[in-house]
Design a protein around this motif. Structure first.
Motif, PDB file in Angstrom:
ATOM      1  N   ALA A  41       0.865  -1.180   0.000  1.00 34.96           N
ATOM      2  CA  ALA A  41       0.000   0.000   0.000  1.00 34.96           C
ATOM      3  C   ALA A  41       0.899   1.227   0.000  1.00 34.96           C
ATOM      4  N   ALA A  42       0.589   2.180  -0.853  1.00 38.66           N
ATOM      5  CA  ALA A  42       1.371   3.415  -0.920  1.00 38.66           C
ATOM      6  C   ALA A  42       0.629   4.529  -0.195  1.00 38.66           C
ATOM      7  N   VAL A  43       1.386   5.388   0.440  1.00 38.28           N
ATOM      8  CA  VAL A  43       0.832   6.543   1.148  1.00 38.28           C
ATOM      9  C   VAL A  43       1.508   7.787   0.601  1.00 38.28           C
ATOM     10  N   VAL A  44       0.700   8.742   0.121  1.00 38.67           N
ATOM     11  CA  VAL A  44       1.241   9.953  -0.503  1.00 38.67           C
ATOM     12  C   VAL A  44       0.612  11.179   0.143  1.00 38.67           C
ATOM     13  N   GLY A  45       1.434  12.094   0.587  1.00 36.07           N
ATOM     14  CA  GLY A  45       0.982  13.399   1.087  1.00 36.07           C
ATOM     15  C   GLY A  45       1.659  14.498   0.288  1.00 36.07           C
ATOM     16  N   LEU A  46       0.974  15.614   0.119  1.00 39.29           N
ATOM     17  CA  LEU A  46       1.500  16.692  -0.727  1.00 39.29           C
ATOM     18  C   LEU A  46       1.593  18.006   0.051  1.00 39.29           C
ATOM     19  N   GLU A  47       2.614  18.766  -0.283  1.00 38.59           N
ATOM     20  CA  GLU A  47       2.727  20.161   0.143  1.00 38.59           C
ATOM     21  C   GLU A  47       2.770  21.002  -1.127  1.00 38.59           C
ATOM     22  N   ILE A  48       1.809  21.895  -1.261  1.00 35.72           N
ATOM     23  CA  ILE A  48       1.660  22.656  -2.502  1.00 35.72           C
ATOM     24  C   ILE A  48       1.883  24.130  -2.206  1.00 35.72           C
ATOM     25  N   HIS A  49       2.810  24.729  -2.946  1.00 35.21           N
ATOM     26  CA  HIS A  49       3.096  26.150  -2.785  1.00 35.21           C
ATOM     27  C   HIS A  49       2.535  26.903  -3.986  1.00 35.21           C
ATOM     28  N   ALA A  50       1.560  27.772  -3.732  1.00 34.09           N
ATOM     29  CA  ALA A  50       0.938  28.563  -4.795  1.00 34.09           C
ATOM     30  C   ALA A  50       1.300  30.029  -4.612  1.00 34.09           C
ATOM     31  N   GLN A  51       1.829  30.637  -5.666  1.00 33.58           N
ATOM     32  CA  GLN A  51       2.173  32.054  -5.617  1.00 33.58           C
ATOM     33  C   GLN A  51       0.900  32.886  -5.693  1.00 33.58           C
ATOM     34  N   ILE A  52       0.734  33.786  -4.745  1.00 33.89           N
ATOM     35  CA  ILE A  52      -0.474  34.603  -4.668  1.00 33.89           C
ATOM     36  C   ILE A  52      -0.472  35.648  -5.779  1.00 33.89           C
ATOM     37  N   SER A  53      -1.619  35.811  -6.435  1.00 35.06           N
ATOM     38  CA  SER A  53      -1.766  36.843  -7.463  1.00 35.06           C
ATOM     39  C   SER A  53      -1.878  38.200  -6.770  1.00 35.06           C
ATOM     40  N   SER A  54      -0.784  38.908  -6.752  1.00 37.37           N
ATOM     41  CA  SER A  54      -0.733  40.212  -6.095  1.00 37.37           C
ATOM     42  C   SER A  54       0.265  41.086  -6.841  1.00 37.37           C
ATOM     43  N   ASN A  55       0.020  42.384  -6.852  1.00 34.06           N
ATOM     44  CA  ASN A  55       0.938  43.298  -7.550  1.00 34.06           C
ATOM     45  C   ASN A  55       2.231  43.496  -6.785  1.00 34.06           C
ATOM     46  N   SER A  56       2.197  43.279  -5.476  1.00 29.99           N
ATOM     47  CA  SER A  56       3.394  43.482  -4.666  1.00 29.99           C
ATOM     48  C   SER A  56       3.634  42.281  -3.772  1.00 29.99           C
ATOM     49  N   LYS A  57       4.771  42.269  -3.115  1.00 26.79           N
ATOM     50  CA  LYS A  57       5.190  41.125  -2.317  1.00 26.79           C
ATOM     51  C   LYS A  57       4.453  41.079  -0.983  1.00 26.79           C
ATOM     52  N   LEU A  58       4.694  40.022  -0.212  1.00 25.04           N
ATOM     53  CA  LEU A  58       3.935  39.773   1.011  1.00 25.04           C
ATOM     54  C   LEU A  58       4.195  40.832   2.083  1.00 25.04           C
ATOM     55  N   PHE A  59       5.449  41.264   2.233  1.00 29.79           N
ATOM     56  CA  PHE A  59       5.789  42.214   3.302  1.00 29.79           C
ATOM     57  C   PHE A  59       6.483  43.469   2.794  1.00 29.79           C
ATOM     58  N   SER A  60       6.553  43.674   1.487  1.00 34.56           N
ATOM     59  CA  SER A  60       7.174  44.882   0.943  1.00 34.56           C
ATOM     60  C   SER A  60       6.387  45.357  -0.268  1.00 34.56           C
ATOM     61  N   GLY A  61       6.704  46.565  -0.715  1.00 35.72           N
ATOM     62  CA  GLY A  61       5.999  47.137  -1.851  1.00 35.72           C
ATOM     63  C   GLY A  61       6.628  46.801  -3.187  1.00 35.72           C
ATOM     64  N   SER A  62       7.613  45.911  -3.204  1.00 31.04           N
ATOM     65  CA  SER A  62       8.266  45.555  -4.464  1.00 31.04           C
ATOM     66  C   SER A  62       7.283  44.894  -5.409  1.00 31.04           C
ATOM     67  N   GLN A  63       7.422  45.207  -6.680  1.00 28.53           N
ATOM     68  CA  GLN A  63       6.536  44.652  -7.696  1.00 28.53           C
ATOM     69  C   GLN A  63       6.809  43.161  -7.904  1.00 28.53           C
ATOM     70  N   VAL A  64       5.771  42.427  -8.280  1.00 28.81           N
ATOM     71  CA  VAL A  64       5.899  41.010  -8.612  1.00 28.81           C
ATOM     72  C   VAL A  64       5.705  40.876 -10.115  1.00 28.81           C
ATOM     73  N   ARG A  65       6.736  40.381 -10.801  1.00 28.63           N
ATOM     74  CA  ARG A  65       6.651  40.223 -12.251  1.00 28.63           C
ATOM     75  C   ARG A  65       7.562  39.091 -12.697  1.00 28.63           C
ATOM     76  N   PHE A  66       7.030  38.209 -13.530  1.00 31.83           N
ATOM     77  CA  PHE A  66       7.808  37.073 -14.021  1.00 31.83           C
ATOM     78  C   PHE A  66       8.786  37.530 -15.095  1.00 31.83           C
ATOM     79  N   SER A  67       9.971  36.947 -15.100  1.00 30.29           N
ATOM     80  CA  SER A  67      11.010  37.191 -16.110  1.00 30.29           C
ATOM     81  C   SER A  67      11.526  38.628 -16.118  1.00 30.29           C
ATOM     82  N   ALA A  68      11.444  39.307 -14.982  1.00 29.42           N
ATOM     83  CA  ALA A  68      12.062  40.635 -14.889  1.00 29.42           C
ATOM     84  C   ALA A  68      13.579  40.474 -14.825  1.00 29.42           C
TER      85      ALA A  68
END
Length: 557
Positions: free
Chosen positions: A64-91
């Motif tokens: 029997a196999a047992v599988v658990g997952l941890e999933i990290h999803a990037q939040i759709s936001s214009n700025s970062k979690l604790f700063s005003g820096s912009q979020v943009r892919f491939s900058a």
């Protein structure tokens, strides 16, 4: 001009700027066999206590196999979690880094309201209990792309707990049966992402890009309720659809906006769980399924051959199709969790606890967010089944293929054809062409308007079904040609001259007396041969129903 990047030099804590030129750089997340001395976070999946793996008993083959997952999803936001820096892919590297992101002395975190709202909305959509009070913690570990030497996360009291995710597995010979399954969600927590290390093998150095440092993440921790790669892949795809429907994350795995760590173990049913391994940074649903299934089989083979499973971190090499050891996890890592001193407890309210004089801009109302929840994928499927009379498995396909539901709905809006006919053409013909040429819906040369026009021609009996498929093939090859133009050029309109069709049917019956004899002797299938011959003679321009009517009339006379 080469882009400036922070460079980590030597064993001491020293940062220098380097220039990125033609060197060969490899991202740390890439599924290669690169081995690092870094010990990233140990699994927070709540498996039962680990036991020393024993050799399988003689004659025992069930696992029997047992599988658990941890999933990290990037939040759709214009700025970062604790700063005003912009979020943009491939900058350009290190172009979106604030003083706080670089951990300069004296800088303080400021919590992003949008990220908190996204976490609450996601928790509600996943049937979680939203904690009105949650805490932030520091998780200490040292690595070059983590300038502060710690990550701000929610270890002790996360924002959401005790949820569930329901997904459907297609089963049966024709995958026509959908079996609903549910995986428990242990918790959803807010945390900041780390930077990115790019390893330059040619120069034996590592370059650091802090653009991603501090970007807001939702870590969704699933309980170990899964048992194979297919279940894990289907559950992650369902979560991806939910996040995209909510707008809380774009969840684009190709851009690293959704990353999965899988914890895997095997054991004999009725015995304690086996030693688990963790496969890190899986950034494709297809690779997730392959990595889990490979790792399950690898562990079974290892145990059946008298070996033992090591508690280790592994990566998936997508080119070789196998997992590879990165580092062992036998020594327990002490992350020295402590309360984040620069952030007070995060307090949320609902309609009953909201203070009367509260400023709406300064508080977050859980019930208000609940009222704004959009239609979730499960509800969309039910609506499609009820509204268009389609099979449940067809609704799953429409949602699972990116952009296909929107394409289908646009065709429905512009055509007079029955929804069932539209469903058949979109899922069989259109999707078949896409998969044959490995194209996305957005890359299709056939637009919804063009397909709608083709279905209108078919519905009005201007062309036959065979001619419609011929027109679709021409539309796929020659982008820009309308169905009407192709029908006119190829002269594919249905024959309207009943007299000419009767004469052709008579000729076919005279040319194939044996088929006629079979019909008269009671073989009903023989008429299909005559219908096919007549259609071929008319280049599929004759209506099969009319041909059958004429043939039956002639046979009975």
């Amino acid at each position: 001009m080469a882009a400036p990047m922070l460079r980590w030099v030597g064993r001491g804590r020293r940062w220098t700027f380097a220039q990125v030129d033609g060197g060969s750089c490899h991202r740390r997340e890439a599924p290669t066999g690169f081995t690092s001395n870094r010990i990233r976070g140990q699994s927070s999946v709540a498996q039962q206590p680990l036991y020393t793996t024993q050799k399988p008993r003689k004659g025992e083959h069930k696992w029997a196999a047992v599988v658990g997952l941890e999933i990290h999803a990037q939040i759709s936001s214009n700025s970062k979690l604790f700063s005003g820096s912009q979020v943009r892919f491939s900058a350009p590297p290190n172009s979106l880094v604030s003083f706080f992101d670089a951990s300069l002395p004296g800088t303080l975190p400021v919590l992003n309201r949008r990220c908190v709202e996204a976490a609450v909305m996601t928790g509600l959509a996943l049937n979680c209990h939203i904690n009105k009070k949650s805490l932030f913690d520091r998780k200490h570990y040292f690595y070059a792309d983590l300038p502060a030497g710690y990550q701000i996360t929610q270890q002790r009291l996360p924002i959401a707990v005790n949820g569930s995710l329901t997904y459907g597995i297609c089963a049966g010979k024709k995958q026509s049966q959908v079996i609903p399954k549910t995986v428990r969600i242990k918790q959803i927590q807010l945390e900041q992402d780390s930077g990115k290390s790019l390893h330059d093998d040619l120069r034996s150095q590592t370059l650091i890009d802090l653009n991603r440092a501090g970007v807001g993440l939702l870590e969704v921790v699933l309980e170990p309720d899964l048992s194979c790669g297919e279940e894990a892949a289907t559950a992650v795809r369902e979560l991806q659809l939910i996040l995209q429907a909510l707008g809380t994350s774009q969840a684009n795995m190709a851009e690293g906006q959704l990353r999965v760590d899988a914890n895997i173990s095997v054991h004999h049913p009725g015995e304690p769980l086996g030693v688990r391994t963790e496969v890190k940074n899986l950034n494709s649903i297809r690779f997730l399924a392959k990595a889990i299934d490979y790792e399950i089989q690898r562990q079974i083979n290892e145990l059946e051959n008298g070996g033992e499973i090591l508690n280790e971190t592994r990566s998936f090499h997508y080119q070789l199709g196998c997992t590879m050891s990165m580092r062992d996890k036998e020594g327990k890592q002490d992350y020295r969790f402590m309360p984040e001193p620069n952030l007070p407890p995060l307090v949320l309210y609902d309609a009953t606890s909201l203070p009367a004089d509260a400023d709406p801009q300064q508080v977050i109302n859980i019930d208000q967010i609940r009222e704004t929840l959009p239609e979730l994928p499960s509800v969309t499927r039910e609506r499609l089944v009820q509204q268009y009379g389609m099979l449940l498995e067809h609704s799953f396909t429409l949602l699972n293929e990116v952009g296909l539901l929107e394409f289908f709905q646009n065709v429905i809006k512009e055509t007079r054809a029955e929804p069932k006919k539209v469903t058949s053409w979109v899922l069989n013909t259109f999707l078949g062409y896409l998969k044959q040429q490995n194209l996305a819906v957005s890359e299709s040369p056939v637009t919804p308007s063009a397909l709608a026009e083709l279905l209108d021609l078919l519905d009005s009996r201007t062309i036959s079904s065979a001619a419609a498929k011929q027109v679709f093939e021409e539309m796929w090859k020659r982008e820009g040609k309308t169905p009407g133009q192709i029908v006119s050029e190829k002269q594919l309109e249905l024959m309207e001259d009943r007299g000419a069709l009767e004469q052709l049917c008579h000729s076919m019956m005279e040319a194939h007396p044996q088929v006629v004899m079979d019909l008269k002797e009671g073989n009903p299938r023989a008429i299909n041969k005559l219908i096919g011959l007549v259609r071929k003679a008319t280049q599929n321009r004759a209506d099969p129903a009319m041909i059958k009517e004429i043939l039956e009339k002639k046979l009975s006379s």
